[in-house]
Write a protein that holds these residues in place. Structure first.
Motif, PDB file in Angstrom:
ATOM      1  N   LEU A 222       0.941  -1.356   0.016  1.00 22.14           N
ATOM      2  CA  LEU A 222      -0.071   0.045  -0.048  1.00 22.14           C
ATOM      3  C   LEU A 222       0.766   1.500  -0.149  1.00 22.14           C
ATOM      4  O   LEU A 222       0.530   2.395  -0.659  1.00 22.14           O
ATOM      5  CB  LEU A 222      -0.815  -0.230   1.268  1.00 22.14           C
ATOM      6  CG  LEU A 222      -1.955  -1.236   1.230  1.00 22.14           C
ATOM      7  CD1 LEU A 222      -2.665  -1.192   2.496  1.00 22.14           C
ATOM      8  CD2 LEU A 222      -3.049  -0.955  -0.061  1.00 22.14           C
ATOM      9  N   LEU A 225       2.434   2.215  -3.626  1.00 22.85           N
ATOM     10  CA  LEU A 225       1.492   2.805  -4.460  1.00 22.85           C
ATOM     11  C   LEU A 225       1.303   4.149  -3.960  1.00 22.85           C
ATOM     12  O   LEU A 225       1.065   5.154  -4.943  1.00 22.85           O
ATOM     13  CB  LEU A 225       0.207   1.937  -4.524  1.00 22.85           C
ATOM     14  CG  LEU A 225       0.131   0.515  -5.234  1.00 22.85           C
ATOM     15  CD1 LEU A 225      -1.074   0.001  -5.452  1.00 22.85           C
ATOM     16  CD2 LEU A 225       0.967   0.686  -6.482  1.00 22.85           C
ATOM     17  N   ALA A 228       3.696   6.762  -4.834  1.00 26.21           N
ATOM     18  CA  ALA A 228       3.832   7.023  -6.179  1.00 26.21           C
ATOM     19  C   ALA A 228       2.648   8.212  -6.281  1.00 26.21           C
ATOM     20  O   ALA A 228       3.072   9.155  -6.924  1.00 26.21           O
ATOM     21  CB  ALA A 228       3.688   5.947  -7.325  1.00 26.21           C
ATOM     22  N   ILE A 229       1.535   7.778  -5.796  1.00 20.88           N
ATOM     23  CA  ILE A 229       0.275   8.719  -6.173  1.00 20.88           C
ATOM     24  C   ILE A 229       0.561  10.119  -5.553  1.00 20.88           C
ATOM     25  O   ILE A 229       0.443  11.201  -6.305  1.00 20.88           O
ATOM     26  CB  ILE A 229      -0.869   8.237  -5.545  1.00 20.88           C
ATOM     27  CG1 ILE A 229      -1.349   6.740  -6.029  1.00 20.88           C
ATOM     28  CG2 ILE A 229      -2.125   9.036  -5.401  1.00 20.88           C
ATOM     29  CD1 ILE A 229      -2.488   6.802  -7.011  1.00 20.88           C
ATOM     30  N   VAL A 230       1.116  10.269  -4.271  1.00 14.64           N
ATOM     31  CA  VAL A 230       1.283  11.477  -3.547  1.00 14.64           C
ATOM     32  C   VAL A 230       2.531  12.404  -4.221  1.00 14.64           C
ATOM     33  O   VAL A 230       2.489  13.706  -4.308  1.00 14.64           O
ATOM     34  CB  VAL A 230       1.353  11.584  -1.980  1.00 14.64           C
ATOM     35  CG1 VAL A 230       0.285  11.029  -1.245  1.00 14.64           C
ATOM     36  CG2 VAL A 230       2.680  10.920  -1.724  1.00 14.64           C
ATOM     37  N   GLY A 232       3.003  12.319  -7.524  1.00 14.28           N
ATOM     38  CA  GLY A 232       2.835  12.231  -8.972  1.00 14.28           C
ATOM     39  C   GLY A 232       3.756  11.299  -9.720  1.00 14.28           C
ATOM     40  O   GLY A 232       4.063  11.830 -10.943  1.00 14.28           O
ATOM     41  N   ASN A 234       5.095   8.723 -12.314  1.00 13.91           N
ATOM     42  CA  ASN A 234       4.565   7.815 -13.232  1.00 13.91           C
ATOM     43  C   ASN A 234       5.300   6.657 -13.789  1.00 13.91           C
ATOM     44  O   ASN A 234       6.590   6.742 -13.419  1.00 13.91           O
ATOM     45  CB  ASN A 234       4.181   8.888 -14.495  1.00 13.91           C
ATOM     46  CG  ASN A 234       2.962   9.766 -14.257  1.00 13.91           C
ATOM     47  OD1 ASN A 234       2.247   9.620 -13.135  1.00 13.91           O
ATOM     48  ND2 ASN A 234       2.876  10.808 -14.767  1.00 13.91           N
ATOM     49  N   ALA A 259       6.871  -1.345  -9.350  1.00 13.44           N
ATOM     50  CA  ALA A 259       5.425  -1.261  -9.419  1.00 13.44           C
ATOM     51  C   ALA A 259       5.339  -0.065 -10.809  1.00 13.44           C
ATOM     52  O   ALA A 259       4.210  -0.055 -11.507  1.00 13.44           O
ATOM     53  CB  ALA A 259       4.533  -0.343  -8.671  1.00 13.44           C
ATOM     54  N   LEU A 260       6.137   0.815 -10.946  1.00 14.44           N
ATOM     55  CA  LEU A 260       6.365   1.724 -12.002  1.00 14.44           C
ATOM     56  C   LEU A 260       7.416   1.546 -13.505  1.00 14.44           C
ATOM     57  O   LEU A 260       7.262   2.123 -14.025  1.00 14.44           O
ATOM     58  CB  LEU A 260       6.749   3.185 -11.738  1.00 14.44           C
ATOM     59  CG  LEU A 260       5.971   3.747 -10.471  1.00 14.44           C
ATOM     60  CD1 LEU A 260       6.428   5.088  -9.829  1.00 14.44           C
ATOM     61  CD2 LEU A 260       4.480   4.035 -11.220  1.00 14.44           C
ATOM     62  N   VAL A 352       2.153  14.642   3.728  1.00 13.90           N
ATOM     63  CA  VAL A 352       2.889  15.281   2.584  1.00 13.90           C
ATOM     64  C   VAL A 352       2.098  16.727   2.688  1.00 13.90           C
ATOM     65  O   VAL A 352       0.983  16.648   2.953  1.00 13.90           O
ATOM     66  CB  VAL A 352       2.580  14.669   1.371  1.00 13.90           C
ATOM     67  CG1 VAL A 352       1.176  14.469   0.969  1.00 13.90           C
ATOM     68  CG2 VAL A 352       3.216  15.601   0.258  1.00 13.90           C
ATOM     69  N   ALA A 354       1.018  18.841   0.820  1.00  9.74           N
ATOM     70  CA  ALA A 354       0.477  18.521  -0.448  1.00  9.74           C
ATOM     71  C   ALA A 354       0.419  20.167  -1.196  1.00  9.74           C
ATOM     72  O   ALA A 354      -0.429  21.040  -0.582  1.00  9.74           O
ATOM     73  CB  ALA A 354      -0.863  18.004  -0.381  1.00  9.74           C
ATOM     74  N   TYR A 378      -0.918  11.001   3.681  1.00 10.89           N
ATOM     75  CA  TYR A 378      -0.762   9.987   2.257  1.00 10.89           C
ATOM     76  C   TYR A 378      -2.293   9.415   1.882  1.00 10.89           C
ATOM     77  O   TYR A 378      -2.883   9.196   2.830  1.00 10.89           O
ATOM     78  CB  TYR A 378      -0.005   8.962   2.546  1.00 10.89           C
ATOM     79  CG  TYR A 378       1.486   9.429   2.007  1.00 10.89           C
ATOM     80  CD1 TYR A 378       2.102  10.739   2.456  1.00 10.89           C
ATOM     81  CD2 TYR A 378       2.472   8.776   1.453  1.00 10.89           C
ATOM     82  CE1 TYR A 378       3.377  11.044   2.104  1.00 10.89           C
ATOM     83  CE2 TYR A 378       3.512   8.929   1.110  1.00 10.89           C
ATOM     84  CZ  TYR A 378       4.140  10.164   1.493  1.00 10.89           C
ATOM     85  OH  TYR A 378       5.401  10.262   1.113  1.00 10.89           O
ATOM     86  N   THR A 379      -2.352   9.211   0.727  1.00 10.96           N
ATOM     87  CA  THR A 379      -3.573   8.682   0.308  1.00 10.96           C
ATOM     88  C   THR A 379      -3.690   7.042   1.208  1.00 10.96           C
ATOM     89  O   THR A 379      -4.709   6.608   1.331  1.00 10.96           O
ATOM     90  CB  THR A 379      -3.645   8.081  -1.109  1.00 10.96           C
ATOM     91  OG1 THR A 379      -2.974   9.483  -1.727  1.00 10.96           O
ATOM     92  CG2 THR A 379      -4.883   7.850  -1.757  1.00 10.96           C
ATOM     93  N   GLY A 380      -2.706   6.518   1.309  1.00 14.56           N
ATOM     94  CA  GLY A 380      -2.671   5.285   1.910  1.00 14.56           C
ATOM     95  C   GLY A 380      -2.767   5.082   3.268  1.00 14.56           C
ATOM     96  O   GLY A 380      -2.755   4.089   4.009  1.00 14.56           O
TER      97      GLY A 380
ATOM     98  N   TYR B 221     -10.932  -0.446  -3.790  1.00 11.21           N
ATOM     99  CA  TYR B 221      -9.773   0.483  -3.363  1.00 11.21           C
ATOM    100  C   TYR B 221      -8.824   0.353  -4.111  1.00 11.21           C
ATOM    101  O   TYR B 221      -8.071   1.126  -4.826  1.00 11.21           O
ATOM    102  CB  TYR B 221      -9.529   0.223  -1.898  1.00 11.21           C
ATOM    103  CG  TYR B 221      -8.304   0.825  -1.370  1.00 11.21           C
ATOM    104  CD1 TYR B 221      -8.443   1.925  -0.352  1.00 11.21           C
ATOM    105  CD2 TYR B 221      -6.910   0.625  -1.568  1.00 11.21           C
ATOM    106  CE1 TYR B 221      -7.343   2.503   0.003  1.00 11.21           C
ATOM    107  CE2 TYR B 221      -5.884   0.899  -1.133  1.00 11.21           C
ATOM    108  CZ  TYR B 221      -6.178   2.059  -0.232  1.00 11.21           C
ATOM    109  OH  TYR B 221      -4.899   2.454   0.279  1.00 11.21           O
ATOM    110  N   ASN B 234      -2.523  11.810 -12.502  1.00 10.89           N
ATOM    111  CA  ASN B 234      -1.714  12.423 -11.286  1.00 10.89           C
ATOM    112  C   ASN B 234      -2.969  13.202 -10.555  1.00 10.89           C
ATOM    113  O   ASN B 234      -4.174  13.410 -10.866  1.00 10.89           O
ATOM    114  CB  ASN B 234      -0.797  13.417 -11.657  1.00 10.89           C
ATOM    115  CG  ASN B 234       0.370  12.491 -12.251  1.00 10.89           C
ATOM    116  OD1 ASN B 234       0.515  11.498 -11.788  1.00 10.89           O
ATOM    117  ND2 ASN B 234       1.490  13.105 -12.878  1.00 10.89           N
TER     118      ASN B 234
END
Lengths: 575, 575
Positions: A222, A225, A228-230, A232, A234, A259-260, A352, A354, A378-380, B221, B234
């Motif tokens: 988790l 991922l 990577a998401i927070v 950006g 790719n 993963a990327l 973060v 943001a 974080y998103t996670g 999720y 993003n």
């Protein structure tokens, strides 16, 4: 409600449920981009196909030695391909990876290896004798009942061949030879249970006794991922390894990069010159760096820099709020700094700051002030708040009321290894207690005011050492600063500033400099915040670059209580 | 091995484990970007703070009506804010969301609402009378033991006010009024168990009996994040809703957009003009579209287009491989098309034809051929393969050997609702069986050759109807084509092509056109692949734009067996 139950009467099965693990990311990268570069180190470069084969070889070779579920494999290495591979190969064998900080001393390493019951120790050739010393200490402590771990030495073309020869002479297995024992087509298995441990890392840090932070496959998946998401980040990102992988598993980025299907550029030695040159040579787009590294980038001499940057470079920083001057200077050079906060216990950064597009048009000082905050979850991570230490209720979002920063969710560690007392404390009341004190701003962003133990209590008033430091960083002569409590006859405690001056500063009259700094402070903060003592010299740091406030606190205590304004020359002793 | 167990003797607790659910993404978006636009529809626009409040109101209002765990809430609506909100509000109440295809007829809707035991039906004002008719059918079927669902009507300023008035007169509750019953500060709870169902969607599709696909919070999720990662989406993405949210939960993008704090632009009616205008007006950067929508973009008249595009626009397409001509034309206009494949049963697309930078320099036809493949697994899916239907072993990666595409992992549905027989079949041997036939190429990318039932068996030889269609799409007069088996006296079956011609084509001599098409085929494929029958006319489609091959197959059967080359004029009947 017979009908109602139907909707959930669909059990998990082999086709629709499997344990979350970042190990699948590697298999995918090797399937999708087998020929793309995975890891580069000096003249060596691997593809994803090769990295996957090498990791399977490692897992297979470990299994052949009966290293598997329940075993711990330690690695003591800088950012070389072997430590990247160990992040996959060790858990593919079912074992737990323990990355050991290469800057620890032998007795500490001995403690860690004993505490984690490491069955295998992989060690970089340059650090071999340190590991050997640690193992000797361990053997002596456990006389009779000691089973020495399997010792593997990682060679490096850029190091002195004598070290490798020495290690081989002492019976260590050469890393590449070890891999050759393994099957490159090894049919590894994901964990049965995603709660299974994937990694163990010891808090270095600011306190005396290292605690073993245990992370799960689920959490690592988790966080990979989420990281990577927070940010950006790719597909195909090119990432420079300035952050040590032994530091909290490089914040999970070894797994994120798989993963990327991204590319890892290794760095044995972090210098501004090496960073600039990797950006130009490999097209690096991302790196993580402690504030001290940002400092070195900002103050790099022109011949070490390659400016303007060929493209925007994203930098993630954590550990301490970078001073405004550093943030502004980085931004002017074309680096985009993302400020995060976290702990080993939260898989690295889990909050973060943001960035909001509406900040783009603000003056640089305001931007830096906003960006120096620890931010949002974080998103996670599912829960982040600041709670009153007495009532345990969230503090108002007023930017003033100080409380403890607490977190909870899937990016919080399983717990400390063999330390029920510490687990009970840190998980009290259903939160993970960070031990950091902060406020919540009206925009919901949190900001650290201090570590609980770093608060200075002067005449009954709390002083945030961090806030005093933030002001001191604005002074043109100050390169680095740390403020701690010093005993004070009248006020019980008062702030004492340890300052490293910038290289160009004329250091002939320290009295004058100190008075100038105090005057600067008096204009910018309440009188009782102004340091009563200023001490010049280098600052003591942990292996990962954190300032060791406990050393400074001890030093301040040694200096005796403050009687009147005075200056003390203090030289930091470092090995 | 007492030591060995220690490493895993750290149980889950409230601080380090919580059920995975996309609902937290909404709470985070409202915390981090409360003032950022969440959803836009016509003159209405909401912020994340408002969307979060409205979703909490919905959950609270549902709970007040005893709708919660175990309940199903149906919504029948095009892409308007209410259906976006239902993706959060319904599961926040603990209930399961069933999005119903608005293009179904009343008897089918009656079947779905009965099968899912919908306790609440939310319906767009324009479709109200359809829903009313469906409920009447349902009531008649269940005489005596029928408890009518709560009926909520969603008003829309852009529709005829009479519809709304009619619905209110029939006792429906107005959607905005319904929300007002709820508490905007409602303390919703995440699910206790991440395996809990979040959504139910009925396969429309190509077969007669709809099956209810049940999805979990965990899967939703993971798919939400995976859908961002594979598409390089993003933070702050601006997404245009061309894909219906009732179609497989808009492939989970309602939840992805909350995770990214992005903006949703709603579209009631999908036209090329509306798409171009949204790109220009809102800065749309992403949308998903069936090949038929790509077609309409490519063939849009100049006054409906805004070219050149102000920025690169990412388009995700699924459902059928877009023909090369369409892919090339889209790319020339500045759209970047990502081709994916999946099913309702896999939370929407779960394989992607991941673009490789090394393809950039290939000729457009080669690019299109490579990009028309179904590709590799999503990051969130753990297993994808093509297996021999007899031996159940993976086929060789030779690009030739046909087998069934099977998937397994966390992005596979929980199962079909109340359909143990279908579940047993589809989950046989530990895989999810897609029912699609394909090959695995030497580069590990898979490619669909056909649905199992779409294969044409001519003289004992398998013919992929898809491959024949791919060639036909290259013919300059062909707009759309579908090839099915027609009974054949000599060969048992032979290919029959149903063709829609491009508007500009001179249709006066269909015999000549058909012969020209057959000649075109003879030059490009084995003789036995060449369609023996060509039929001109519009193609029958499902509500989601899929060509209904079973209708065409029935039609081809009706036509009787092939005796010699002949043409038949056939007009598709559509309601």
């Amino acid at each position: 409600m017979a009908e109602a139950r139907d909707i959930d009467d669909l059990p998990k099965n082999a086709a629709n449920y499997t344990a979350l693990t970042p190990l699948w990311f590697l298999e995918r990268a090797a399937t999708v981009h087998p020929s793309r570069t995975s890891v580069v180190h000096q003249s060596k470069s691997y593809t994803w196909r090769q990295t996957y084969q090498r990791c399977r070889q490692m897992a297979s070779a470990l299994n052949k030695l009966s290293i598997g579920l329940g075993s711990t494999v330690a690695i003591i290495a800088p950012n070389v391909p072997a430590i990247y591979e160990a992040h996959f190969g060790v858990p593919m064998a079912g074992a737990v990876l323990n990355c050991v900080n290469i800057r620890l001393n032998a007795p500490t390493i001995a403690f860690l290896l004993g505490h984690s019951s490491a069955a295998v120790v992989m060690v970089d050739q340059e650090i071999f004798s340190l590991a050997e010393e640690a193992l000797k200490i361990l053997e002596e402590k456990n006389k009779g009942k000691y089973k020495p771990p399997i010792l593997i030495v990682i060679g490096d073309e850029s190091c002195d061949p004598k070290d490798l020869k020495y290690a081989l002479g002492r019976g260590a297995i050469e890393y590449e030879k070890f891999l050759q024992h393994g099957d490159p087509e090894f049919a590894w298995k994901p964990p049965q249970d995603e709660w299974q441990s994937i990694a163990l890392g010891y808090t270095s840090g600011t306190t005396a006794s290292p605690k073993g932070v245990v992370l799960s496959h689920r959490g690592a998946y988790l966080m990979s991922l989420s990281g990577a998401i927070v940010w950006g980040m790719n597909e195909g990102a090119v990432y420079l390894w300035t952050l040590p992988m032994f530091h909290c598993n490089g914040w999970c980025y070894p797994w994120t990069l798989a993963a990327l299907c991204g590319t890892s550029i290794c760095l044995r030695q972090v210098t501004a010159k090496a960073i600039y040159s990797a950006i130009a040579k490999y097209g690096v787009t991302y790196f993580c760096a402690a504030p001290v590294v940002l400092n070195s980038i900002v103050h790099a001499s022109p011949e070490d820099t390659i400016l303007p940057l060929p493209h925007v470079v994203q930098v993630m920083t954590a550990g301490a709020a970078p001073p405004q001057s550093v943030l502004s200077a980085m931004s002017q050079k074309g680096f985009r700094v993302t400020h995060t906060y976290g702990l080993s216990e939260t898989y690295g950064p889990s909050t973060v700051c943001a960035w909001k597009p509406e900040w783009d048009s603000l003056p640089p000082e305001t931007q830096a002030r906003l960006n120096a905050r620890q931010g949002v979850r974080y998103t996670g991570l599912e829960y982040l708040d600041v709670i009153d230490t007495q009532t345990k209720k969230p503090v108002p979002a007023d930017g003033k009321t100080i409380g403890e920063i607490v977190l909870s969710g899937n990016c919080v560690m399983k717990g400390y290894l063999k330390n029920p007392k510490a687990n009970e404390e840190v998980f009290a009341d259903g939160w993970f207690h960070s031990g950091d004190l902060g406020v919540k701003h009206p925009d919901n962003y949190i900001e650290i005011k201090d570590r609980s133990k770093d608060i200075i209590i002067s005449g009954g008033e709390n002083i945030s050492s961090l806030e005093v430091e933030n002001v001191l960083y604005l002074h043109p002569a100050v390169l680095e600063v740390s403020v701690v409590a010093r005993p004070d006859e009248r006020w019980q405690e008062s702030p004492c500033a340890f300052v490293t001056l910038k290289p160009h500063v004329d250091k002939s009259d320290e009295w004058k400099l100190a008075e100038d700094i105090m005057k600067f402070c008096r204009e910018k903060m309440p009188a009782y915040w102004v340091p009563k003592s200023v001490v010049f010299g280098p600052l003591p740091k942990t292996a990962t670059g954190k300032i060791q406030k406990h050393v400074l606190r001890a030093k301040a205590k040694e200096m005796g209580p403050v009687r009147k304004k005075k200056l003390t020359r203090w030289i930091c002793h470092r090995d």
